[in-house]
Design a protein around this motif. Structure first.
Motif, PDB file in Angstrom:
ATOM      1  N   LYS A   1       0.813  -1.215   0.000  1.00 23.98           N
ATOM      2  CA  LYS A   1       0.000   0.000   0.000  1.00 23.98           C
ATOM      3  C   LYS A   1       0.849   1.269   0.000  1.00 23.98           C
ATOM      4  O   LYS A   1       0.324   2.369  -0.163  1.00 23.98           O
ATOM      5  N   GLY A   2       2.150   1.120   0.226  1.00 21.01           N
ATOM      6  CA  GLY A   2       3.002   2.304   0.324  1.00 21.01           C
ATOM      7  C   GLY A   2       2.721   3.098   1.583  1.00 21.01           C
ATOM      8  O   GLY A   2       2.751   4.334   1.572  1.00 21.01           O
ATOM      9  N   SER A   3       2.462   2.394   2.673  1.00 18.56           N
ATOM     10  CA  SER A   3       2.078   3.056   3.926  1.00 18.56           C
ATOM     11  C   SER A   3       3.237   3.860   4.507  1.00 18.56           C
ATOM     12  O   SER A   3       4.385   3.409   4.509  1.00 18.56           O
ATOM     13  N   LEU A   4       2.915   5.041   4.998  1.00 12.75           N
ATOM     14  CA  LEU A   4       3.906   5.878   5.670  1.00 12.75           C
ATOM     15  C   LEU A   4       3.759   5.642   7.167  1.00 12.75           C
ATOM     16  O   LEU A   4       2.882   6.203   7.818  1.00 12.75           O
ATOM     17  N   THR A   5       4.610   4.792   7.715  1.00  7.74           N
ATOM     18  CA  THR A   5       4.537   4.436   9.130  1.00  7.74           C
ATOM     19  C   THR A   5       5.506   5.282   9.948  1.00  7.74           C
ATOM     20  O   THR A   5       6.410   5.931   9.412  1.00  7.74           O
ATOM     21  N   ARG A   6       5.326   5.247  11.247  1.00  7.23           N
ATOM     22  CA  ARG A   6       6.236   5.964  12.140  1.00  7.23           C
ATOM     23  C   ARG A   6       7.659   5.408  12.029  1.00  7.23           C
ATOM     24  O   ARG A   6       8.638   6.159  12.080  1.00  7.23           O
ATOM     25  N   ASP A   7       7.772   4.103  11.899  1.00  8.27           N
ATOM     26  CA  ASP A   7       9.096   3.489  11.773  1.00  8.27           C
ATOM     27  C   ASP A   7       9.823   4.012  10.539  1.00  8.27           C
ATOM     28  O   ASP A   7      11.008   4.349  10.597  1.00  8.27           O
ATOM     29  N   LEU A   8       9.116   4.053   9.415  1.00  8.41           N
ATOM     30  CA  LEU A   8       9.732   4.508   8.170  1.00  8.41           C
ATOM     31  C   LEU A   8      10.115   5.979   8.260  1.00  8.41           C
ATOM     32  O   LEU A   8      11.212   6.375   7.844  1.00  8.41           O
ATOM     33  N   ALA A   9       9.221   6.800   8.804  1.00 11.20           N
ATOM     34  CA  ALA A   9       9.504   8.231   8.921  1.00 11.20           C
ATOM     35  C   ALA A   9      10.710   8.478   9.826  1.00 11.20           C
ATOM     36  O   ALA A   9      11.575   9.314   9.524  1.00 11.20           O
TER      37      ALA A   9
END
Length: 398
Positions: free
Chosen positions: A265-273
């Motif tokens: 989904k291309g989710s923008l998670t806290r971990d990725l940010a």
């Protein structure tokens, strides 16, 4: 013989109009289920030839392709074709190139472009660097036309390696490429391509022992003396101020783990940010140094305290120390992770010049949890610890 009308009737029964690449896959499976030779019908074969005629041609100008379009055109008096129609034209031509000479359907639901490139990388046809160059070239395309040109060069490589692609997904991605949806598409490609899966056992480690072991963050494994160190840091600095997960040159350095559903989904998670911000900070901090600037145990409080101690010995003395303490106070009162990152970026050049290291594991955790509503006390704990570290370091004897 399977005809266009018979395929359409089957797909209509499924509850929606299906795209040609889906119809082609159904056509091939129908032949297998009927006990016939697994091959495409005459209608599909003829249509595939028409699709290849459309490569490099403008949408709507190839008469032979009109029968395979499923996006309808309305007589609305506009000269410009709808984005979805243009995207379908591009997807059809790419599918025609990909399916050419392939003995099985290349439309594989669930296989995004990032996943396809990951499978290509794991094969033996191309080196990892060669695959990454092609994927990054596509991801940095300025418009749909340029993107399709890159994909036209990539698709035959997928075909040669027997790697399929979800063309329905690709159609939707092409349809939003020139709009606001591009960042989510980019993030999905990057997350798919960097999906670590099951870690590979290291030398002397049994296959089962590596399960669950995660790859260490980039700042832990970074080698300052490596030939590629400068280029890697430059790639990471390119992500400063950019939306996490959308900077293609940074993709090889991400280690964030998340569920495959979120990746797709291309989710923008806290971990990725948090990882994105930490990587860009580390790159600015590390440049020009021949030793690793990731120093476990050095909290921002400790690091700024060391800066203050160094400043106290300069000509400005107490004034410089007081200025650093004020700036550090602003950092501690950050309302959210974005403000915290802003203050950390302002300290990166100072830490770089002074050669003072920082614990990037700790920093990444702080960025991830600072304003997390599920951890309402996280920021307070970091503030207390970092403030204590600062004053302890400043008052410690040299």
């Amino acid at each position: 013989m399977t005809t266009s009308s018979s395929i359409s009737s089957v797909t209509a029964a499924a509850g929606r109009s299906r795209f040609f690449w889906e119809e082609a896959a159904d056509d091939w499976r129908a032949a297998c289920e009927a006990g016939r030779r697994p091959e495409f019908s005459e209608y599909v074969t003829r249509s595939l030839r028409a699709l290849r005629e459309g490569v490099g041609r403008e949408a709507g100008t190839v008469p032979a392709m009109r029968s395979v379009h499923r996006v309808s055109l309305r007589d609305d008096g506009l000269d410009r074709l709808p984005d979805r129609y243009v995207a379908e034209h591009c997807t059809l031509t790419l599918f025609g190139l990909h399916q050419h000479t392939a003995s099985e359907p290349v439309h594989r639901p669930g296989v995004g472009l990032g996943t396809a490139c990951l499978l290509l990388r794991r094969g033996e046809a191309l080196t990892e660097a060669a695959v990454e160059r092609r994927l990054i070239a596509a991801a940095t395309a300025q418009d749909l036309h340029e993107l399709v040109q890159h994909l036209q060069r990539l698709v035959p490589l997928l075909q040669q390696s027997g790697v399929g692609l979800d063309y329905t997904r690709l159609f939707r991605e092409l349809a939003v490429w020139d709009g606001t949806g591009r960042n989510r598409v980019l993030r999905a490609w990057g997350l798919q391509y960097t999906d670590p899966g099951t870690p590979v056992p290291t030398e002397g480690e049994a296959a089962g022992e590596s399960e669950g072991r995660e790859r260490a963050p980039y700042w832990v494994t970074f080698e300052p003396g490596s030939p590629d160190a400068g280029a890697e840091l430059a790639a990471l600095r390119a992500g400063t101020g950019r939306e996490p997960g959308t900077v293609a040159v940074m993709w090889p350095f991400h280690r964030t783990r998340m569920a495959s559903e979120w990746r797709n989904k291309g989710s923008l998670t806290r971990d990725l940010a948090a990882e994105h911000t930490a990587l860009t900070l580390f790159a600015r901090h590390q440049q020009t140094h021949d030793r690793r600037m990731h120093v476990p145990g050095n909290s921002p409080g400790t690091a700024v305290g060391l800066l203050a101690r160094k400043a106290a010995t300069d000509s400005e003395g107490k004034a410089a120390t007081a200025a650093l303490e004020r700036r550090f106070g602003h950092l501690l009162t950050s309302a959210d992770a974005e403000e915290l990152a802003m203050h950390l970026r302002s300290f990166a050049p100072l830490l770089n010049r002074a050669g003072v290291g920082l614990d990037y594991d700790l920093l990444s955790t702080a960025l991830r949890t600072w304003d997390d509503p599920r951890r309402p006390h996280a920021a307070g704990r970091f503030r207390q610890r970092w403030d204590r570290d600062f004053h302890t370091t400043v008052t410690a004897s040299s």
